[in-house]
Design an enzyme around this catalytic site. Structure first.
Site, PDB file in Angstrom:
ATOM      1  CG  HIS A 160      -1.879  -1.160   1.271  1.00  0.00           C
ATOM      2  ND1 HIS A 160      -1.628  -2.307   2.014  1.00  0.00           N
ATOM      3  CD2 HIS A 160      -3.066  -1.354   0.646  1.00  0.00           C
ATOM      4  CE1 HIS A 160      -2.646  -3.159   1.847  1.00  0.00           C
ATOM      5  NE2 HIS A 160      -3.527  -2.609   1.012  1.00  0.00           N
ATOM      6  CG  HIS A 161       0.751   6.034  -1.342  1.00  0.00           C
ATOM      7  ND1 HIS A 161      -0.031   7.169  -1.244  1.00  0.00           N
ATOM      8  CD2 HIS A 161       2.038   6.464  -1.427  1.00  0.00           C
ATOM      9  CE1 HIS A 161       0.750   8.246  -1.272  1.00  0.00           C
ATOM     10  NE2 HIS A 161       2.007   7.847  -1.382  1.00  0.00           N
ATOM     11  N   GLY A 162       2.431   4.614   1.220  1.00  0.00           N
ATOM     12  CA  GLY A 162       2.742   5.167   2.546  1.00  0.00           C
ATOM     13  C   GLY A 162       2.288   6.617   2.663  1.00  0.00           C
TER      14      GLY A 162
ATOM     15  CD  GLU B   9       3.356  11.202  -0.838  1.00  0.00           C
ATOM     16  OE1 GLU B   9       3.646  10.077  -1.259  1.00  0.00           O
ATOM     17  OE2 GLU B   9       2.561  11.963  -1.421  1.00  0.00           O
TER      18      GLU B   9
ATOM     19  CB  THR C 162      -2.859   8.828  -2.568  1.00  0.00           C
ATOM     20  OG1 THR C 162      -2.646   8.000  -1.412  1.00  0.00           O
ATOM     21  CG2 THR C 162      -4.117   9.672  -2.350  1.00  0.00           C
TER      22      THR C 162
END
Ligand code: TV1
Ligand code: CA
Ligand code: ZN
Length: 393
Positions: free
Chosen positions: A183-185, A189, A215
């Site tokens: 998954h996107h961090g 970020e 995202t």
């Protein structure tokens, strides 16, 4: 018996809180805290504990959590007993506050303690790195990268990574955050959007609307205002289903190798989410234990201090294998560990006639169709290299 000795010239520390395991998100919830105990047992079964400093970690204080999270949010998380909190399942009319109480971020007994333990482990790890008592610090109980300053998100309530990085920033000029969870961090970020002292880089499955959190596209590089020093300091590597060890390794080395050259980090924070492994209950990639571990191995070659966090990982025995293997990478005994016959371990019966660390040919779970073309991966590398023209140490 396996002759596992301390690595020469550097120190590795393992930060663990045995009281995390008894917490339950609910029977059907994919997040299983017992994977941490499974990992620790495997590490101990191989004698890897003798090669590290082992710490039973303390819980993070309210003030420490408050270094990132708002008091409003923490007070709510802390003070309200689960039965009084609104739930969107049981009480659909009640307002849901701070995204708490839904199916992803349920309210359960001891939730605040559980969060403080996760953050405590990561913070202890950061402190050992700061005071130079450790060169590689391992905190598998952390890595909860989606939590926002006043909102829970995607199984994450407290962002232990952000709290640990804030600690690192007190002692080091530049922190490189790398995220190999599927998954996107997004939480990490966003927290460091406006500083050029932290560069974040996440590799993830990207399919907005379909895959959480939606995202982290190639063009998401942080707010692009003229006056924002943090512009260009978010790097995202959006991927499709079924990526292999070979492709991922090539991508990882070209992207992270270049970032290392340009950004010159003083310390690395590596989130090792194990849901990027093949056969994960939520993930979509085809990574094997060795391919996943190769990322940690490559980061280690830079010879700078590093924290290794946990994160996602929803097929518990594969999570334990990956994190035990990555522990062996940290202490430099991965070659030995690969050769050890698992019959010798007390854990064999829990791993049902399989090798603990399958050979390269062996597939964890059902392989998925690979939807990543060489052409697309080359474009991604090209794009990231261009973005890095704006980054200078
Ligand atoms: C309870 C019971 C909760 C079964 C959640 C999968 C469950 C999921 C469950 C699940 C599930 C998600 C969304 C949908 C956003 C929601 C630790 C519009 C079988 C770091 C978090 C993923 C990943 C959240 C966390 C995602 C991490 N996927 N079964 N929930 N809504 N949420 O898609 O990055 O690994 O799936
Ligand atoms: Ca990621
Ligand atoms: Zn994940």
């Amino acid at each position: 018996e396996y002759n596992i000795t301390r690595p020469k010239g550097y120190t590795v520390s393992y930060h663990f809180n045995p009281d995390m395991e008894p917490h339950h998100f609910g029977l059907t919830h994919p997040m299983k805290p017992f994977r941490l105990t499974l990992t620790k047992s495997l590490v101990t079964a191989y004698g890897m504990n003798f090669a590290m400093d082992n710490y039973n970690t303390r819980i993070a204080t309210y003030e420490e959590l408050n270094s990132f999270h708002t008091s409003d949010y923490l007070d709510y998380l802390h003070m309200t007993p689960p039965e009084e909190m609104p739930r969107d399942i049981d009480n659909p009319d009640k307002e849901v506050k701070f995204n708490l109480g839904g199916s992803d971020c349920p309210l359960f007994h001891g939730l605040y303690d559980y969060c403080s333990m996760s953050a405590g482990s990561s913070l202890d790890a950061a402190r050992k790195i700061c005071n130079k008592q450790s060169d590689i610090a391992i905190a598998w109980g952390g890595g909860l990268h989606h939590a926002k300053k006043s909102e829970a998100s995607g199984f994450c309530y407290i962002n232990d990574i952000v709290i640990a990085i804030l600690q690192l920033l007190r002692c080091y000029p530049r922190v490189l955050y790398i995220d190999i969870d599927v998954h996107h961090g997004d939480g990490v970020e966003e927290a460091f959007h406006s500083t050029d002292r932290v560069l974040t880089c996440s590799f993830h499955k990207y399919a907005p609307e379909v895959f959480f959190p939606g995202t982290g596209g190639l063009d998401d590089t942080g707010p692009k205002s003229e006056h924002n020093p943090g512009a260009h300091h978010a790097i995202n590597v959006p991927l499709n289903d079924g990526i292999t060890d070979e492709q991922y390794g090539h991508l990882f080395q070209s992207v992270i190798g270049k970032i290392n050259e340009k950004f010159r980090p003083s310390v690395i924070a590596l989130q090792c989410g194990a849901d990027s492994l093949a056969g994960d209950r939520l993930g979509r990639f085809n990574l094997q234990v060795q391919g996943h571990g190769a990322c940690a191995k490559f980061c280690k070659t830079f010879g700078i201090p590093m924290i290794m966090f946990g994160g996602g990982g929803y097929t518990p025995r594969n999570v334990a294998r990956a994190w035990a293997y990555e522990t062996s990478v940290a202490i430099d005994v991965d070659e030995k560990i690969n050769k050890i016959i698992p019959e010798h371990t007390p854990w064999r019966k829990h791993f049902v006639q399989e090798e603990l660390f399958p050979s390269l040919e062996q597939i964890l779970g059902e392989p998925r169709a690979n939807r990543n073309s060489q052409k697309r991966l080359q474009e991604i590398i090209q794009h990231v290299h261009e973005q890095l023209r704006f980054v200078n140490a």
